[in-house]
Write a protein that holds these residues in place. Sequence first.
Motif, PDB file in Angstrom:
ATOM      1  N   LEU A  10      -6.879  -0.213  -3.148  1.00 17.14           N
ATOM      2  CA  LEU A  10      -8.035   0.156  -3.955  1.00 17.14           C
ATOM      3  C   LEU A  10      -8.750   1.401  -3.429  1.00 17.14           C
ATOM      4  O   LEU A  10      -9.583   1.984  -4.134  1.00 17.14           O
ATOM      5  CB  LEU A  10      -9.022  -1.010  -4.044  1.00 17.14           C
ATOM      6  CG  LEU A  10      -8.510  -2.243  -4.800  1.00 17.14           C
ATOM      7  CD1 LEU A  10      -9.486  -3.399  -4.679  1.00 17.14           C
ATOM      8  CD2 LEU A  10      -8.261  -1.913  -6.268  1.00 17.14           C
ATOM      9  N   SER A  11      -8.442   1.832  -2.216  1.00 15.83           N
ATOM     10  CA  SER A  11      -9.071   3.031  -1.638  1.00 15.83           C
ATOM     11  C   SER A  11      -8.305   4.310  -1.963  1.00 15.83           C
ATOM     12  O   SER A  11      -8.746   5.403  -1.616  1.00 15.83           O
ATOM     13  CB  SER A  11      -9.179   2.876  -0.114  1.00 15.83           C
ATOM     14  OG  SER A  11      -7.882   2.937   0.481  1.00 15.83           O
TER      15      SER A  11
ATOM     16  N   LYS B 167     -12.215  -8.365  -5.870  1.00 18.98           N
ATOM     17  CA  LYS B 167     -12.068  -7.138  -5.085  1.00 18.98           C
ATOM     18  C   LYS B 167     -11.973  -5.912  -5.996  1.00 18.98           C
ATOM     19  O   LYS B 167     -12.574  -4.871  -5.708  1.00 18.98           O
ATOM     20  CB  LYS B 167     -10.830  -7.231  -4.192  1.00 18.98           C
ATOM     21  CG  LYS B 167     -11.002  -8.143  -2.993  1.00 18.98           C
ATOM     22  CD  LYS B 167      -9.772  -8.106  -2.087  1.00 18.98           C
ATOM     23  CE  LYS B 167      -9.972  -8.987  -0.853  1.00 18.98           C
ATOM     24  NZ  LYS B 167      -8.802  -8.919   0.055  1.00 18.98           N
ATOM     25  N   VAL B 168     -11.213  -6.036  -7.077  1.00 19.36           N
ATOM     26  CA  VAL B 168     -11.080  -4.896  -7.990  1.00 19.36           C
ATOM     27  C   VAL B 168     -12.415  -4.596  -8.661  1.00 19.36           C
ATOM     28  O   VAL B 168     -12.820  -3.428  -8.786  1.00 19.36           O
ATOM     29  CB  VAL B 168      -9.994  -5.156  -9.045  1.00 19.36           C
ATOM     30  CG1 VAL B 168      -9.884  -3.956 -10.000  1.00 19.36           C
ATOM     31  CG2 VAL B 168      -8.647  -5.422  -8.390  1.00 19.36           C
TER      32      VAL B 168
ATOM     33  N   LYS C 274     -15.352  -4.935  -7.556  1.00 18.92           N
ATOM     34  CA  LYS C 274     -16.293  -4.300  -6.626  1.00 18.92           C
ATOM     35  C   LYS C 274     -15.886  -2.889  -6.234  1.00 18.92           C
ATOM     36  O   LYS C 274     -16.653  -2.171  -5.594  1.00 18.92           O
ATOM     37  CB  LYS C 274     -16.427  -5.169  -5.368  1.00 18.92           C
ATOM     38  CG  LYS C 274     -17.102  -6.512  -5.611  1.00 18.92           C
ATOM     39  CD  LYS C 274     -17.094  -7.365  -4.357  1.00 18.92           C
ATOM     40  CE  LYS C 274     -17.715  -8.733  -4.619  1.00 18.92           C
ATOM     41  NZ  LYS C 274     -17.662  -9.612  -3.410  1.00 18.92           N
ATOM     42  N   SER C 275     -14.671  -2.500  -6.631  1.00 19.12           N
ATOM     43  CA  SER C 275     -14.163  -1.176  -6.268  1.00 19.12           C
ATOM     44  C   SER C 275     -14.487  -0.159  -7.369  1.00 19.12           C
ATOM     45  O   SER C 275     -15.121  -0.477  -8.373  1.00 19.12           O
ATOM     46  CB  SER C 275     -12.646  -1.238  -6.059  1.00 19.12           C
ATOM     47  OG  SER C 275     -11.976  -1.349  -7.311  1.00 19.12           O
ATOM     48  N   CYS C 276     -14.001   1.070  -7.170  1.00 16.67           N
ATOM     49  CA  CYS C 276     -14.148   2.120  -8.180  1.00 16.67           C
ATOM     50  C   CYS C 276     -13.006   2.096  -9.192  1.00 16.67           C
ATOM     51  O   CYS C 276     -12.944   2.957 -10.090  1.00 16.67           O
ATOM     52  CB  CYS C 276     -14.200   3.496  -7.501  1.00 16.67           C
ATOM     53  SG  CYS C 276     -15.648   3.713  -6.454  1.00 16.67           S
ATOM     54  N   VAL C 277     -12.112   1.150  -9.046  1.00 21.29           N
ATOM     55  CA  VAL C 277     -10.925   1.065  -9.897  1.00 21.29           C
ATOM     56  C   VAL C 277     -11.191   0.085 -11.041  1.00 21.29           C
ATOM     57  O   VAL C 277     -11.768  -0.988 -10.836  1.00 21.29           O
ATOM     58  CB  VAL C 277      -9.709   0.612  -9.072  1.00 21.29           C
ATOM     59  CG1 VAL C 277      -8.473   0.466  -9.945  1.00 21.29           C
ATOM     60  CG2 VAL C 277      -9.449   1.595  -7.942  1.00 21.29           C
TER      61      VAL C 277
ATOM     62  N   TYR D 231       0.825  -1.213   0.000  1.00 21.65           N
ATOM     63  CA  TYR D 231       0.000   0.000   0.000  1.00 21.65           C
ATOM     64  C   TYR D 231       0.851   1.250   0.000  1.00 21.65           C
ATOM     65  O   TYR D 231       0.582   2.201  -0.756  1.00 21.65           O
ATOM     66  CB  TYR D 231      -0.915  -0.016   1.228  1.00 21.65           C
ATOM     67  CG  TYR D 231      -1.543   1.331   1.517  1.00 21.65           C
ATOM     68  CD1 TYR D 231      -2.605   1.820   0.745  1.00 21.65           C
ATOM     69  CD2 TYR D 231      -1.073   2.131   2.569  1.00 21.65           C
ATOM     70  CE1 TYR D 231      -3.175   3.063   1.011  1.00 21.65           C
ATOM     71  CE2 TYR D 231      -1.633   3.370   2.839  1.00 21.65           C
ATOM     72  CZ  TYR D 231      -2.683   3.829   2.054  1.00 21.65           C
ATOM     73  OH  TYR D 231      -3.233   5.053   2.314  1.00 21.65           O
TER      74      TYR D 231
ATOM     75  N   ASP E  95      -7.054  -4.204  -0.313  1.00 23.32           N
ATOM     76  CA  ASP E  95      -8.199  -3.373   0.104  1.00 23.32           C
ATOM     77  C   ASP E  95      -7.777  -1.921   0.299  1.00 23.32           C
ATOM     78  O   ASP E  95      -8.466  -0.993  -0.142  1.00 23.32           O
ATOM     79  CB  ASP E  95      -8.813  -3.917   1.395  1.00 23.32           C
ATOM     80  CG  ASP E  95      -9.521  -5.252   1.168  1.00 23.32           C
ATOM     81  OD1 ASP E  95     -10.033  -5.459   0.050  1.00 23.32           O
ATOM     82  OD2 ASP E  95      -9.550  -6.068   2.103  1.00 23.32           O
ATOM     83  N   LYS E  96      -6.655  -1.707   0.947  1.00 24.76           N
ATOM     84  CA  LYS E  96      -6.170  -0.338   1.166  1.00 24.76           C
ATOM     85  C   LYS E  96      -5.722   0.306  -0.147  1.00 24.76           C
ATOM     86  O   LYS E  96      -5.962   1.489  -0.386  1.00 24.76           O
ATOM     87  CB  LYS E  96      -5.012  -0.351   2.169  1.00 24.76           C
ATOM     88  CG  LYS E  96      -5.412  -0.735   3.583  1.00 24.76           C
ATOM     89  CD  LYS E  96      -4.202  -0.921   4.474  1.00 24.76           C
ATOM     90  CE  LYS E  96      -3.455   0.397   4.682  1.00 24.76           C
ATOM     91  NZ  LYS E  96      -2.291   0.216   5.588  1.00 24.76           N
TER      92      LYS E  96
END
Length: 528
Positions: A429-430, A469-470, A472-475, A364, A426-427
């Motif tokens: 992707l934020s 995970k990707v 479901k993210s905004c990325v 991260y 997770d971090k």
Amino acid sequence: MIGNNSVKQKLKERKTIVSGMVRFQNPVFASILAKAGTESITIDNEHYPFTEDDIKNICRAVHAENSVCLVRLGTKSLDAIYRVMDMGVDGVIIPNVETAEEARMVVDAVKYPPVGRRGCCPITLGADYGIGKSVLEYYPYANDNTIVGLMIESKKGYANLDEILGVSGIDFFAIGPSDFSGSFGKPGQAATDPEIKAAMADAYRRIINAGYSVSGLSYTPQQAEDNLKFGKNILNIGSDLQILCREFQSHVKGAEAALGKPQDMCNYHDLREMLVQKKPVLLPYIRIADPSSVELAALCGVKAMVLDDEHFTFDDCQLVSIIKAAHCRGAACLVRVHDKSKPAIGRILDMGADGIVAPQVENYEEALEIVRAAKYSPMGNRGFCPIAPGADFGYGHSASEYAEEANKRIVVGIMVETKGAIDDLDKILSIEGLDYVSVGPSDISASYGLPGQYDHPVVKKVMEETWNKVRKSCVALSGQCYSNDKIAPAVEAGKTVLNIGSDLQYLTWGVNGLLAAIHEKIKEYGNA
């Protein structure tokens, strides 16, 4: 520096030879053609610019693959011809030869006395700097192995063909259909006008009957078959430019067909918005440093591309020129960097890149620093220079306007390829300003101690969890789609940044496929 002299022998015996042409300056293109089995490669210095260093480097690349290197010159000057011979090429092709006197001058320029009038210097690159053969050995050896090709391209040359055929020292002939038809006042009608077709066929028959090798355009297997049936033994498969153009067009059109619509992106300013909205983006890689090939890609429909500076070599001047070449055709240009430091990322963006892709992100903290290095304050800490090439040298905006616009437009992609990045995903992707993630299966498998074991349960589980995970993210999520049948499944799986291959792969696939088909024709009709 004389290459494979078996080609010279094949010319004498009128055996089948596969030839090609290079029109890009980077020697990688010539190397790929030669590696694929093109026996004779011609540098087209008549219509395309090549420096003397370009010619020497391309010649070295061709000879390294045991092929022959010729140069097509735009001049019939004796001095120009023997100068290029001293650079190490195996021979020349001279266009638009119209008289026997011109033909003799070409032979004179290629051959040393007593055969010709080429200036004698036995320590040039063409003579291997004088190493390996004595002076007495070198001159006759060069005369026996250097190659002379002439092009008949005019009504006058056709009228004088019998006299030209009587000149000794010529190895092969070609007819330039475009100029030939133009000289009859019918440009572009070589394949359709009965008079032009009859004249060309007559010229070819006379050349063949005189015992010379003849080159014929063989851009397709059918053309190769037709040439072999006629008796043309040199099958010219076209140039690196033509093959690459066909491949780019084919892959872009095929990918758009698989998507069911043309690409939405209009110009290079739109790329980041496309990623934010998770709209499909076709993103081939560029691995051969040549501005002309990048411009070609854009003209063939490529809207965005990645220069692979991680695994391939681009110097700073090349990067600036290549990026400008892409922009002048409306295409976006990212750079996959080999150095993820803040100064290196800022430097790439100052050159005009529309963004960066960072490989081998470890965790991260590193991902955060990469994003910050690509963004100006307050989003990041990129060094500020509002008059760099990437800022259009300060034209058309204030410094504050440029900084704001750059933060909105610059793309940041990272490659998740390590266990540390997986653990911190997770971090990662934020992080604000991160636009897309590419997941590298090769390095991930190695990171888990399972190199190359893509089907191992651990690797498959890690990959699937990462993709989920990707998604479901905004990325945005990237996926490899080297064949068009993988486009739709990738999009259905939530992958919108679609890596559809690279220029290097396209040229390799194109020339390999064409040569395989032509060699089948040679087996059936040829005289190998």
